[in-house]
Design an enzyme around this catalytic site. Structure first.
Site, PDB file in Angstrom:
ATOM      1  N   TRP A 178      52.915  33.156  45.100  1.00 58.96           N
ATOM      2  CA  TRP A 178      53.176  32.329  46.284  1.00 58.96           C
ATOM      3  C   TRP A 178      51.870  32.115  47.058  1.00 58.96           C
ATOM      4  O   TRP A 178      51.618  31.043  47.592  1.00 58.96           O
ATOM      5  CB  TRP A 178      54.213  33.009  47.191  1.00 58.96           C
ATOM      6  CG  TRP A 178      54.507  32.244  48.448  1.00 58.96           C
ATOM      7  CD1 TRP A 178      55.439  31.263  48.607  1.00 58.96           C
ATOM      8  CD2 TRP A 178      53.868  32.388  49.720  1.00 58.96           C
ATOM      9  NE1 TRP A 178      55.430  30.794  49.888  1.00 58.96           N
ATOM     10  CE2 TRP A 178      54.473  31.469  50.599  1.00 58.96           C
ATOM     11  CE3 TRP A 178      52.857  33.203  50.216  1.00 58.96           C
ATOM     12  CZ2 TRP A 178      54.095  31.337  51.940  1.00 58.96           C
ATOM     13  CZ3 TRP A 178      52.470  33.081  51.537  1.00 58.96           C
ATOM     14  CH2 TRP A 178      53.091  32.153  52.380  1.00 58.96           C
ATOM     15  N   HIS A 179      51.046  33.161  47.085  1.00 63.21           N
ATOM     16  CA  HIS A 179      49.811  33.069  47.852  1.00 63.21           C
ATOM     17  C   HIS A 179      48.803  32.144  47.200  1.00 63.21           C
ATOM     18  O   HIS A 179      47.928  31.609  47.882  1.00 63.21           O
ATOM     19  CB  HIS A 179      49.198  34.462  48.055  1.00 63.21           C
ATOM     20  CG  HIS A 179      49.924  35.266  49.079  1.00 63.21           C
ATOM     21  ND1 HIS A 179      51.031  36.026  48.776  1.00 63.21           N
ATOM     22  CD2 HIS A 179      49.728  35.411  50.401  1.00 63.21           C
ATOM     23  CE1 HIS A 179      51.468  36.608  49.873  1.00 63.21           C
ATOM     24  NE2 HIS A 179      50.703  36.252  50.881  1.00 63.21           N
ATOM     25  N   GLY A 180      48.869  31.980  45.904  1.00 68.13           N
ATOM     26  CA  GLY A 180      47.910  31.062  45.296  1.00 68.13           C
ATOM     27  C   GLY A 180      48.002  31.049  43.794  1.00 68.13           C
ATOM     28  O   GLY A 180      48.492  31.992  43.178  1.00 68.13           O
TER      29      GLY A 180
ATOM     30  N   PHE B 117      47.573  28.800  51.420  1.00 67.04           N
ATOM     31  CA  PHE B 117      48.738  29.266  50.681  1.00 67.04           C
ATOM     32  C   PHE B 117      49.885  28.293  50.836  1.00 67.04           C
ATOM     33  O   PHE B 117      50.855  28.354  50.214  1.00 67.04           O
ATOM     34  CB  PHE B 117      49.158  30.661  51.150  1.00 67.04           C
ATOM     35  CG  PHE B 117      48.023  31.650  51.092  1.00 67.04           C
ATOM     36  CD1 PHE B 117      47.054  31.560  50.098  1.00 67.04           C
ATOM     37  CD2 PHE B 117      47.902  32.630  52.037  1.00 67.04           C
ATOM     38  CE1 PHE B 117      45.996  32.451  50.058  1.00 67.04           C
ATOM     39  CE2 PHE B 117      46.856  33.547  52.001  1.00 67.04           C
ATOM     40  CZ  PHE B 117      45.901  33.449  51.017  1.00 67.04           C
TER      41      PHE B 117
END
Lengths: 474, 82
Positions: free
Chosen positions: A326-328, A474
């Site tokens: 989800w963050h990257g 993000f």
């Protein structure tokens, strides 16, 4: 539009002025929020606004269809369709190039080489945040935890609500949408509280995070020529930078919403004082953790409950790998998620023995040791957040393991003053809603603190320097 | 003692055993916020222990709509009397 620019300092009073001018007219107030939110968002790129409008309108329609039928199979297929569209949009913008490149890399190990020119896909800001907001709502309607909305205008307004749009807190329709359907009021103490929380957020972002960003950027860029102590100092400073950057954003968002009579979710609860990784995630990016818990971890762990502890570990690991993604779109985030998954697995399995340790040793010493261990793990894993690739991370680890030529880092000592001050203040305020919640102190102390913070912000070179918040990516 | 009171006594035992933070006294209004250690990890283990004791299975929707101990006891009453 960035919170930390002069543009926002002009934008917000205009919006607030109009908003409270029409306090007797709820529809007009919501219209002001809708227009200002789209102006705020489209300031970066108006195509982002088109995508946001499409996503929220589509979600509105599909949840109406889900909510209006009692045919279970139809409801289920509608949910799948809705999820496929939202996840599909997110995957296209965020993960398409990453997935293709990862598959091609795997194929290249089998000597199958395919040329790939990655298309230039611009990642729309906030897409991960509002997509999660919308997916949560869709699942809630499907599970009948929350009834579908038939108020299109209020629905798209609550999704776009500018304080929380770009980097959270990730709201739930069940919490935020009802606030758009009733008259909002703000008492003088609440208004002051909102301003105070915003001030604290600006301080954390502009004075602390952006100041320590300079040595951090230098160290992470030039790590090959630096010694282990300097790299470790860079990792330590970055772990504080990302906290101040993100929790600063959340404080500004929550404070800003208070000025309009809204309540947003609390997003941070002094995570650096956590005594375990499990507790850390109950205190860090709370709105995201609870989202992952409700929509990913609980269904997974529940489906594997017959596996006992193994089921919990499996669900934790998958949840954290997805959290990382989800963050990257980068393997660094996957590894970061995996490490936290392993830390959770360790804590699940050592719960009883750790309790025994806590009883054996002096509780204060054990608590201090646990806090230090949890914080050190955060510092270590934060390096993955800052690394551009696994190769970069590996280079940092090699630098950390090289004990030759150790020296005192060539960093201006005053750089450390702000983080030290911040952590000291947060320690004393750890039972308060946020660090600057000092409304109960005598007025001369309060106003001295406010004045000092305002001077620090306006004398900082970082104000209006267009430095993005880290979590925007993000 | 009625059936619900008996269930709460059973739940006290299960919660005390799994959460392991000393004796726990539940009441119908008790929520996860009232008990230190009643986190999502323990929650799943508690549900599995309840299923084992009463030999039935919860559904995902049932557990996601739980708000307090009263909701939990109501489901147990309903499932065991079915």
């Amino acid at each position: 539009m960035l919170f930390t620019t002069f543009t926002f300092f002009i934008f917000l009073p205009i919006v607030l002025g109009l908003y409270w001018l029409f306090r007797k007219n709820l529809v007009l107030q919501n219209l002001i929020i809708l227009i200002s939110s789209y102006v705020f968002y489209c300031w970066w790129n108006y195509w982002f606004g088109v995508l946001l409008l499409f996503s929220s309108s589509f979600c509105f329609l599909i949840t109406r269809l889900i909510g209006k039928t009692n045919h279970e199979k139809k409801r289920y297929y509608l949910l799948l369709f809705g999820l496929a569209v939202h996840i599909g949009i997110l995957c296209y913008f965020k993960y398409f190039v990453f997935f293709v490149q990862s598959i091609l890399t795997l194929l290249s190990f089998s000597h199958i080489n395919i040329a790939f020119n990655p298309p230039n896909i611009v990642l729309p800001l906030a897409i991960s945040f509002f997509t999660f907001h919308l997916i949560g709502y869709m699942v809630d309607v499907y599970q009948k935890k929350y009834s579908y909305s038939d108020k299109y205008f209020e629905f798209i307004t609550h999704v776009a609500f500018f304080p929380q749009l770009v980097a959270g807190p990730i709201e739930r329709a069940s919490h935020l949408l009802p606030q758009f359907l009733k008259e909002r009021t703000v008492s003088a103490p609440l208004f002051r509280d909102g301003l105070r929380q915003m001030l604290w957020g600006f301080f954390k972002k502009i004075v602390v995070a952006d100041t320590i960003a300079l040595p951090v950027n230098y160290i992470f860029l030039n790590y090959e020529n630096l010694d282990a102590v300097t790299i470790a100092t860079g990792a330590l400073l970055f772990s504080i930078q990302i906290y101040c950057d993100f929790s600063g954003y959340s404080d500004i968002a929550i404070g800003c919403a208070k000025l309009m009579g809204f309540e947003l979710f609390k997003n941070f609860n002094y995570p650096f004082f956590a005594q375990s990784a499990t507790e850390f995630w109950r205190r860090w990016h709370i709105s995201f953790t609870t989202w992952m818990n409700d929509y990913i971890f609980t269904p997974l762990a529940f489906s594997k409950r017959d596996w006992g502890v193994w089921g919990l570990m499996f669900a934790t690991l998958i949840s954290f790998i997805l959290s990382g993604l989800w963050h990257g779109a980068n393997w660094t985030f996957v590894l970061w998620g995996l490490l936290y998954g392993i830390a959770f697995a360790y804590e699940i399995n050592t719960k009883k023995i750790r309790k025994r340790w806590a009883k054996t040793y002096h509780p204060d010493y054990y608590a201090a040791f646990s806090r230090l261990a949890t914080f050190s793990f955060w510092v270590f894993t934060s390096m993955l957040f800052r690394s551009e690739s696994l190769t970069h991370f590996w280079g940092l680890l090699n630098g950390l393991a090289d004990f030759s030529n150790l020296k005192i880092p060539d960093i201006e000592p005053t750089i450390f003053l702000w983080p030290l001050l911040l952590i000291t203040v947060e320690w004393y305020q750890r039972n308060k809603e946020y660090g600057l919640a000092i409304q109960d102190l005598p007025y001369y102390i309060r106003w001295t603190a406010y004045a000092a913070i305002i001077v620090a912000i306006f004398s900082s070179d970082n104000l209006n320097n267009q430095s993005q918040f880290i979590y925007f990516q993000f | 003692m009625n059936q619900k009171q008996q269930i709460i006594l059973d739940l006290n035992e299960i919660f005390t055993d799994i959460i392991d933070e000393g004796e726990i006294m539940l009441n119908p209004e008790t929520t996860a916020n009232d008990i230190d250690g009643w986190d999502s990890l323990n929650h799943i283990q508690i549900l599995a222990a309840i299923e084992k004791k009463y030999t039935f299975k919860f559904t995902l929707t049932e557990i996601q709509n739980l708000k307090n101990i009263d909701d939990l006891t109501n489901i147990i009453v309903q499932k065991t009397s079915a």
